[in-house]
Design a protein around this motif. Structure first.
Motif, PDB file in Angstrom:
ATOM      1  N   LEU A  21     127.874  -3.097  98.335  1.00  0.00           N
ATOM      2  CA  LEU A  21     127.739  -4.442  97.696  1.00  0.00           C
ATOM      3  C   LEU A  21     126.530  -5.126  97.835  1.00  0.00           C
ATOM      4  CD1 LEU A  21     130.006  -5.329  95.359  1.00  0.00           C
ATOM      5  CD2 LEU A  21     130.900  -6.722  97.455  1.00  0.00           C
ATOM      6  N   LEU A  22     126.010  -6.576  96.866  1.00  0.00           N
ATOM      7  CA  LEU A  22     125.281  -7.027  97.258  1.00  0.00           C
ATOM      8  C   LEU A  22     125.618  -7.727  98.215  1.00  0.00           C
ATOM      9  CD1 LEU A  22     122.320  -6.649  94.696  1.00  0.00           C
ATOM     10  CD2 LEU A  22     121.792  -6.052  97.213  1.00  0.00           C
ATOM     11  N   PRO A  23     124.672  -8.410  98.903  1.00  0.00           N
ATOM     12  CA  PRO A  23     125.272 -10.213  99.791  1.00  0.00           C
ATOM     13  C   PRO A  23     126.015 -10.903  98.385  1.00  0.00           C
ATOM     14  CG  PRO A  23     123.723  -9.582 100.639  1.00  0.00           C
ATOM     15  CD  PRO A  23     124.225  -8.270 100.428  1.00  0.00           C
ATOM     16  N   GLY A  24     127.090 -11.746  98.305  1.00  0.00           N
ATOM     17  CA  GLY A  24     127.443 -13.334  97.427  1.00  0.00           C
ATOM     18  C   GLY A  24     127.946 -12.703  96.297  1.00  0.00           C
ATOM     19  N   ALA A  25     127.443 -11.015  95.665  1.00  0.00           N
ATOM     20  CA  ALA A  25     127.994 -10.707  94.345  1.00  0.00           C
ATOM     21  C   ALA A  25     129.273 -11.087  94.586  1.00  0.00           C
ATOM     22  CB  ALA A  25     127.468  -9.521  94.675  1.00  0.00           C
ATOM     23  N   THR A  26     130.611 -10.477  95.507  1.00  0.00           N
ATOM     24  CA  THR A  26     131.463 -11.126  95.073  1.00  0.00           C
ATOM     25  C   THR A  26     132.331 -12.444  94.201  1.00  0.00           C
ATOM     26  OG1 THR A  26     132.737  -9.178  95.877  1.00  0.00           O
ATOM     27  CG2 THR A  26     134.672 -11.077  96.002  1.00  0.00           C
ATOM     28  N   ASP A  27     131.381 -13.405  95.630  1.00  0.00           N
ATOM     29  CA  ASP A  27     131.315 -14.862  95.409  1.00  0.00           C
ATOM     30  C   ASP A  27     130.888 -15.243  93.897  1.00  0.00           C
ATOM     31  OD1 ASP A  27     132.919 -14.869  97.376  1.00  0.00           O
ATOM     32  OD2 ASP A  27     130.421 -15.157  98.157  1.00  0.00           O
ATOM     33  N   GLY A  28     130.197 -14.498  92.815  1.00  0.00           N
ATOM     34  CA  GLY A  28     129.659 -15.059  92.101  1.00  0.00           C
ATOM     35  C   GLY A  28     130.543 -14.886  91.254  1.00  0.00           C
ATOM     36  N   VAL A  29     130.996 -13.285  91.131  1.00  0.00           N
ATOM     37  CA  VAL A  29     132.162 -12.853  89.726  1.00  0.00           C
ATOM     38  C   VAL A  29     133.432 -13.199  89.604  1.00  0.00           C
ATOM     39  CG1 VAL A  29     133.543 -10.766  89.821  1.00  0.00           C
ATOM     40  CG2 VAL A  29     131.241 -10.535  89.574  1.00  0.00           C
ATOM     41  N   ARG A  30     133.224 -13.781  90.834  1.00  0.00           N
ATOM     42  CA  ARG A  30     134.698 -14.710  91.247  1.00  0.00           C
ATOM     43  C   ARG A  30     135.596 -16.392  90.284  1.00  0.00           C
ATOM     44  NH1 ARG A  30     136.978 -12.749  96.996  1.00  0.00           N
ATOM     45  NH2 ARG A  30     137.717 -10.534  96.296  1.00  0.00           N
ATOM     46  N   ALA A  31     133.827 -16.910  91.054  1.00  0.00           N
ATOM     47  CA  ALA A  31     133.302 -17.760  90.368  1.00  0.00           C
ATOM     48  C   ALA A  31     132.712 -17.992  88.935  1.00  0.00           C
ATOM     49  CB  ALA A  31     131.857 -19.112  91.060  1.00  0.00           C
ATOM     50  N   LEU A  32     132.507 -17.158  88.173  1.00  0.00           N
ATOM     51  CA  LEU A  32     132.516 -16.667  86.699  1.00  0.00           C
ATOM     52  C   LEU A  32     134.064 -16.827  86.394  1.00  0.00           C
ATOM     53  CD1 LEU A  32     129.660 -14.161  86.531  1.00  0.00           C
ATOM     54  CD2 LEU A  32     129.824 -16.562  85.664  1.00  0.00           C
ATOM     55  N   GLU A  33     134.968 -16.075  87.274  1.00  0.00           N
ATOM     56  CA  GLU A  33     135.888 -16.375  86.584  1.00  0.00           C
ATOM     57  C   GLU A  33     137.446 -17.507  86.631  1.00  0.00           C
ATOM     58  OE1 GLU A  33     138.351 -12.847  89.635  1.00  0.00           O
ATOM     59  OE2 GLU A  33     137.392 -11.423  88.276  1.00  0.00           O
ATOM     60  N   ALA A  34     136.847 -18.303  87.192  1.00  0.00           N
ATOM     61  CA  ALA A  34     137.293 -19.587  88.028  1.00  0.00           C
ATOM     62  C   ALA A  34     136.853 -20.145  87.030  1.00  0.00           C
ATOM     63  CB  ALA A  34     136.871 -20.511  89.483  1.00  0.00           C
ATOM     64  N   ALA A  35     135.420 -19.933  86.156  1.00  0.00           N
ATOM     65  CA  ALA A  35     135.027 -20.836  85.245  1.00  0.00           C
ATOM     66  C   ALA A  35     135.572 -20.350  83.566  1.00  0.00           C
ATOM     67  CB  ALA A  35     133.725 -21.039  84.953  1.00  0.00           C
ATOM     68  N   GLY A  36     136.604 -19.535  83.413  1.00  0.00           N
ATOM     69  CA  GLY A  36     136.789 -19.373  82.021  1.00  0.00           C
ATOM     70  C   GLY A  36     136.463 -18.649  81.593  1.00  0.00           C
ATOM     71  N   CYS A  37     134.971 -18.104  82.388  1.00  0.00           N
ATOM     72  CA  CYS A  37     133.359 -17.437  81.730  1.00  0.00           C
ATOM     73  C   CYS A  37     134.094 -15.073  81.427  1.00  0.00           C
ATOM     74  CB  CYS A  37     132.357 -17.639  82.265  1.00  0.00           C
ATOM     75  SG  CYS A  37     131.314 -17.101  81.525  1.00  0.00           S
ATOM     76  N   SER A  38     134.497 -15.377  80.299  1.00  0.00           N
ATOM     77  CA  SER A  38     135.058 -13.737  79.934  1.00  0.00           C
ATOM     78  C   SER A  38     133.081 -12.702  79.781  1.00  0.00           C
ATOM     79  CB  SER A  38     134.147 -13.446  77.992  1.00  0.00           C
ATOM     80  OG  SER A  38     135.732 -14.020  77.810  1.00  0.00           O
ATOM     81  N   ARG A  39     133.818 -12.053  81.277  1.00  0.00           N
ATOM     82  CA  ARG A  39     132.625 -11.089  81.172  1.00  0.00           C
ATOM     83  C   ARG A  39     132.849  -9.531  80.895  1.00  0.00           C
ATOM     84  NH1 ARG A  39     135.075  -9.377  87.168  1.00  0.00           N
ATOM     85  NH2 ARG A  39     136.130  -8.387  85.847  1.00  0.00           N
ATOM     86  N   LEU A  40     131.117  -9.485  80.537  1.00  0.00           N
ATOM     87  CA  LEU A  40     130.877  -7.967  80.348  1.00  0.00           C
ATOM     88  C   LEU A  40     129.980  -7.020  81.688  1.00  0.00           C
ATOM     89  CD1 LEU A  40     131.013  -5.697  78.404  1.00  0.00           C
ATOM     90  CD2 LEU A  40     129.066  -7.195  76.953  1.00  0.00           C
ATOM     91  N   LEU A  41     130.058  -6.443  82.220  1.00  0.00           N
ATOM     92  CA  LEU A  41     129.465  -5.637  82.870  1.00  0.00           C
ATOM     93  C   LEU A  41     128.721  -4.768  81.954  1.00  0.00           C
ATOM     94  CD1 LEU A  41     131.327  -4.580  86.011  1.00  0.00           C
ATOM     95  CD2 LEU A  41     130.311  -6.440  85.692  1.00  0.00           C
ATOM     96  N   PHE A  42     127.252  -5.036  81.468  1.00  0.00           N
ATOM     97  CA  PHE A  42     126.049  -4.204  80.957  1.00  0.00           C
ATOM     98  C   PHE A  42     124.800  -3.113  82.368  1.00  0.00           C
ATOM     99  CE2 PHE A  42     123.941  -4.260  77.017  1.00  0.00           C
ATOM    100  CZ  PHE A  42     124.224  -2.273  76.752  1.00  0.00           C
ATOM    101  N   SER A  43     125.026  -1.974  82.589  1.00  0.00           N
ATOM    102  CA  SER A  43     124.336  -1.340  83.191  1.00  0.00           C
ATOM    103  C   SER A  43     122.995  -0.165  82.368  1.00  0.00           C
ATOM    104  CB  SER A  43     124.605  -0.338  83.930  1.00  0.00           C
ATOM    105  OG  SER A  43     124.077   0.888  85.177  1.00  0.00           O
TER     106      SER A  43
END
Length: 259
Positions: A21-43
């Motif tokens: 896991l890259l440093p800070g990745a979890t914080d970024g994902v949680r910030a999006l969730e807290a802002a009510g932003c829908s999320r799509l992972l695209f690899s």
């Protein structure tokens, strides 16, 4: 809350590098969730299906619904099933990609002379023999697709050749480019992402580490874009590129500054 309704997040180089896991990745994902932003992972990884990233990220406290994951493999499978039904597809790629295609009811053939369609992708066993078969399969005007354009793939030890390198070899012997690349940054990929998210592109943020795939996807589709410097692109590469992101972030953790 945020003006963004949804975010499309790259995975390799943005959330993880290899198995770490890259440093800070979890914080970024949680910030999006807290802002009510829908999320799509695209690899653009053509060796993985939608289930893989849930298992990969769960130990790090990131919950992933398979319905909110796209890969170049799943997008390619859906596209070929819809546009080339009952046609035989010759694949230059790995067993995992073949399994994803078969799960989508795409008919495969190992006989290059029987190919109705050719799909090129990452193949760690790529050889002279594979290239020779690809040349035979590509004779005439058979439709020719690629899963993704990534010339290299980041791993823990650095980089390895990716689909783009294999497609370049196939192009050289066939004397023509693929009719379409189905993963990022194609219109096919953008349409698949918008279909999953069900929002307007203008309210969507794309975050990724590659200018020619992640950022190009967003720029072409009218989305806002953010480049992270945790993957393949550094500031020197950015300065020399014609592709410009709307934002540059040191890591996914800094996405909070955009919300």
């Amino acid at each position: 809350m945020t003006d963004y309704e949804a975010a499309i997040l790259d995975v390799d180089g943005t959330i993880v590098r290899g198995d770490d896991l890259l440093p800070g990745a979890t914080d970024g994902v949680r910030a999006l969730e807290a802002a009510g932003c829908s999320r799509l992972l695209f690899s653009n990884n053509p060796t993985r299906g939608s289930d893989h990233y849930g298992a990969k990220l769960a130990p790090h406290g990131i919950d992933v619904d398979p319905n909110t994951v796209l890969t170049s493999a799943t997008v390619s499978a859906e596209y070929l099933a819809a546009t080339h039904p009952d046609e035989r597809v010759f694949v230059v790629g790995g067993e995992r990609l073949e399994a994803i295609l078969e799960d989508a009811a795409v008919e495969l053939t190992s006989d290059p002379d029987a190919a109705d369609v050719v799909l090129g992708s990452f193949d760690k066993n790529f050889s002279f023999g594979t290239l020779w078969e690809a040349l035979r399969a590509l004779e005439g005007d058979v439709p020719f697709y690629g899963t993704d354009p990534d010339a290299t793939i980041p791993i823990d030890e650095g980089e390895i050749p990716g689909s783009g390198a294999i497609l370049a070899a196939m192009e050289a012997v066939a004397g023509r480019e693929p009719d379409a690349i189905l993963g990022k940054p194609s219109s096919v990929a953008a349409a698949a992402a918008m279909d999953r998210l069900g929002v307007d592109p203008t309210t969507t943020l794309v975050v990724g580490d590659r200018l020619d795939t992640d950022i190009a996807l967003g720029n072409r589709a009218g989305m806002e874009t953010a480049l992270v410097l945790t993957g393949i692109t550094d500031r020197a590469t950015l300065a020399a590129s014609d592709i410009e992101p709307d934002h540059v972030l040191e890591s996914l953790a800094a996405v909070e500054t955009l919300l």
